[in-house]
Write an enzyme that holds these catalytic residues in place. Structure first.
Site, PDB file in Angstrom:
ATOM      1  N   HIS A 268       0.811  -1.213   0.000  1.00 12.99           N
ATOM      2  CA  HIS A 268       0.000   0.000   0.000  1.00 12.99           C
ATOM      3  C   HIS A 268       0.847   1.267   0.000  1.00 12.99           C
ATOM      4  O   HIS A 268       0.348   2.341  -0.312  1.00 12.99           O
ATOM      5  CB  HIS A 268      -0.925   0.011   1.219  1.00 12.99           C
ATOM      6  CG  HIS A 268      -1.799   1.216   1.292  1.00 12.99           C
ATOM      7  ND1 HIS A 268      -2.746   1.494   0.331  1.00 12.99           N
ATOM      8  CD2 HIS A 268      -1.852   2.251   2.171  1.00 12.99           C
ATOM      9  CE1 HIS A 268      -3.356   2.626   0.630  1.00 12.99           C
ATOM     10  NE2 HIS A 268      -2.828   3.106   1.750  1.00 12.99           N
ATOM     11  N   CYS A 269       2.135   1.156   0.326  1.00 12.49           N
ATOM     12  CA  CYS A 269       2.936   2.369   0.537  1.00 12.49           C
ATOM     13  C   CYS A 269       3.788   2.775  -0.658  1.00 12.49           C
ATOM     14  O   CYS A 269       3.590   3.837  -1.243  1.00 12.49           O
ATOM     15  CB  CYS A 269       3.831   2.195   1.772  1.00 12.49           C
ATOM     16  SG  CYS A 269       2.909   2.142   3.327  1.00 12.49           S
ATOM     17  N   ILE A 270       4.760   1.937  -1.017  1.00  8.92           N
ATOM     18  CA  ILE A 270       5.808   2.376  -1.940  1.00  8.92           C
ATOM     19  C   ILE A 270       5.282   2.707  -3.341  1.00  8.92           C
ATOM     20  O   ILE A 270       5.741   3.677  -3.948  1.00  8.92           O
ATOM     21  CB  ILE A 270       6.943   1.338  -2.003  1.00  8.92           C
ATOM     22  CG1 ILE A 270       7.484   1.095  -0.586  1.00  8.92           C
ATOM     23  CG2 ILE A 270       8.080   1.833  -2.886  1.00  8.92           C
ATOM     24  CD1 ILE A 270       8.541   0.032  -0.517  1.00  8.92           C
ATOM     25  N   ILE A 272       2.477   3.970  -4.058  1.00  8.85           N
ATOM     26  CA  ILE A 272       1.447   5.002  -3.973  1.00  8.85           C
ATOM     27  C   ILE A 272       1.947   6.300  -3.361  1.00  8.85           C
ATOM     28  O   ILE A 272       1.740   7.393  -3.895  1.00  8.85           O
ATOM     29  CB  ILE A 272       0.240   4.463  -3.165  1.00  8.85           C
ATOM     30  CG1 ILE A 272      -0.440   3.332  -3.951  1.00  8.85           C
ATOM     31  CG2 ILE A 272      -0.748   5.572  -2.828  1.00  8.85           C
ATOM     32  CD1 ILE A 272      -1.512   2.612  -3.185  1.00  8.85           C
ATOM     33  N   ASP A 273       2.626   6.196  -2.224  1.00 11.64           N
ATOM     34  CA  ASP A 273       2.978   7.381  -1.443  1.00 11.64           C
ATOM     35  C   ASP A 273       3.760   8.440  -2.214  1.00 11.64           C
ATOM     36  O   ASP A 273       3.503   9.643  -2.034  1.00 11.64           O
ATOM     37  CB  ASP A 273       3.763   6.974  -0.197  1.00 11.64           C
ATOM     38  CG  ASP A 273       2.934   6.119   0.753  1.00 11.64           C
ATOM     39  OD1 ASP A 273       1.731   5.950   0.479  1.00 11.64           O
ATOM     40  OD2 ASP A 273       3.487   5.623   1.747  1.00 11.64           O
TER      41      ASP A 273
END
Length: 431
Positions: A268-270, A272-273
């Protein structure tokens, strides 16, 4: 009692808004130190499973949920009960929309749900990854509308989540926690709350700065993964083993951190963020070229894997159309069941669209889940010498420890390895 006394005496009740990969470990840790925890989720089944002692996440055992329940934990879908809580921590997803722009709908919907029940003395913390300014620009107005003065009547902080699912070396308690407050009093309250269940709390000057910390952490990883993925492509063209090169480079005791290539990036992080900052930077007339280039490289890796597979099948005298291809591992990282943004799924989609008969095997994902943008009506294939031998190509996409690699190597007709698991075998195709 005021907020400080409630925390100090452990009489406070903490509400966790969002019971997923971040919220459940956080609820477990807070329960461990003796604070009462009330969990909120929009999914009734999620709340029912937790209340019956069933964990919805593979790397969190049912025993951990039972411990939470024994400590007084309860899950609910009734957001009006947020008024019972002295501290509220938001742990909901912050994805990108179809235009790859920030989607704060889960945060906004959560705030809308609790807005009528905000009261004096409460602390609200946002942990969801977002762009600098979100806490101040999106959350703060809810308190003004409720007639509450932040820093005096209540407290507002931002503390970025730092979970690493499946990593046995770090846990919620031992991962340092950054906390930024809207005001000095807010920061003081936030430090007191998180200091009760986190070993090391790191204060920072503002909520904006804390929001930027999270983006920097994940942009750092995205860029370095993009670099090593590009190096993999170059090394492969030169007939070099990128894993051998990385292992040699990391013997340097300074100035180098080892990152390893794969079929892309997931979670979910890399993936998208970085685009949260790219979007926000446009407001200041800044083009984030470095960040976007890394994103382009990482997003291109599934196609690179497919191209290598097509070439390998062709050399074996087998066209891709109609070929039976088995994807090994569809979670985004080793030994977890998290499918979010998994590059394995993008590889599977391209192969399917190009005519391959695609199957998968993943001990952590027995049935392909319902996803917003990806649809497969598949269940995990049980691996055996006979099933492995039945496929024209086996693609190692996520290197789960549960796979019997020796058996796979012995019986597979063709292996395409994206993780370097078979790096010393000249017959295996590296991708």
């Amino acid at each position: 009692m005021d907020f400080s006394e409630l925390i100090a005496t452990k009489a406070a009740k903490v509400g966790i808004l969002g019971l997923g990969y971040v919220g459940i470990p956080l609820a477990h840790r807070i329960s461990e130190v003796g604070l009462r925890v009330l969990g909120f989720d929009i999914l009734e089944k999620r709340a029912d499973d937790l209340n019956s002692g069933k964990s919805p996440i593979k790397h969190i055992p049912d025993a951990s949920i039972s411990q939470m329940l024994e400590a007084g934990f309860e899950a609910t879908t009734d957001f009006s009960r947020s008024s019972e809580c002295d501290a509220l921590i938001i742990c909901v997803p912050t994805p990108l929309d179809k235009s790859r722009e920030p989607d704060l709908s889960f945060v906004v919907e959560t705030m809308d749900s609790i807005a009528p029940y905000l009261r004096k003395g409460q602390l609200l913390s946002l942990e969801s990854t977002t762009w600098p300014g979100t806490t101040k620009e999106v959350l703060l107005p809810y308190f003004s509308k409720a007639g509450l003065e932040v820093g005096k009547d209540c407290y507002l902080v931002y503390s970025p989540e730092r979970e690493d699912p499946g990593n046995p070396n770090f846990h919620t308690r031992t991962i340092p926690k950054v906390v930024g407050g809207h005001s000095p009093h807010c920061l003081e309250a936030g430090l007191q709350l998180y200091g009760t269940f986190i070993d090391h709390v790191v204060p920072i000057s503002s909520t904006d700065a804390a929001e930027m910390v999270k983006l920097l952490e994940n942009i750092h990883r995205s860029i370095n993964i993009g670099l090593v993925n590009e190096m993999k492509v170059i090394a492969d063209a030169m007939g070099l083993d990128i894993f051998e090169i990385i292992d040699a480079a990391k013997t340097k005791p300074f100035g180098f951190t080892a990152y390893y290539p794969g079929p892309g990036i997931g979670g979910h992080c890399i993936p998208i963020d970085p685009f949260y900052l790219t979007w926000k930077a446009r407001e200041f007339g800044i083009h984030t070229r470095f960040i976007e280039l890394a994103g382009e490289i990482n997003a291109a890796m599934p196609q690179y894997v497919v191209d290598k597979t097509v070439k390998a099948l062709n050399e074996a005298g087998k066209p891709l159309k109609g070929a039976k291809v088995l994807a090994l591992g569809i979670a985004y990282k080793r030994d977890v069941d998290d499918m979010r943004e998994s590059p394995s799924v993008f590889v599977m989609e391209i192969l399917r669209d190009w005519g391959a008969d695609i199957s998968y095997s993943d001990p952590n994902v027995p049935v392909f889940p319902k996803m917003r943008e990806h649809r497969f009506d598949l269940t995990s294939v049980d691996l055996s010498p006979e099933t492995v031998a039945d496929y024209d190509a086996v693609l190692l996409l996520t290197d789960h420890n549960a796979f019997d690699y020796e058996m796979i190597k012995k019986h597979a007709k063709l292996i395409v390895d994206t993780r370097g698991k078979f790096r010393n075998d000249s017959e295996v195709v590296r991708a």
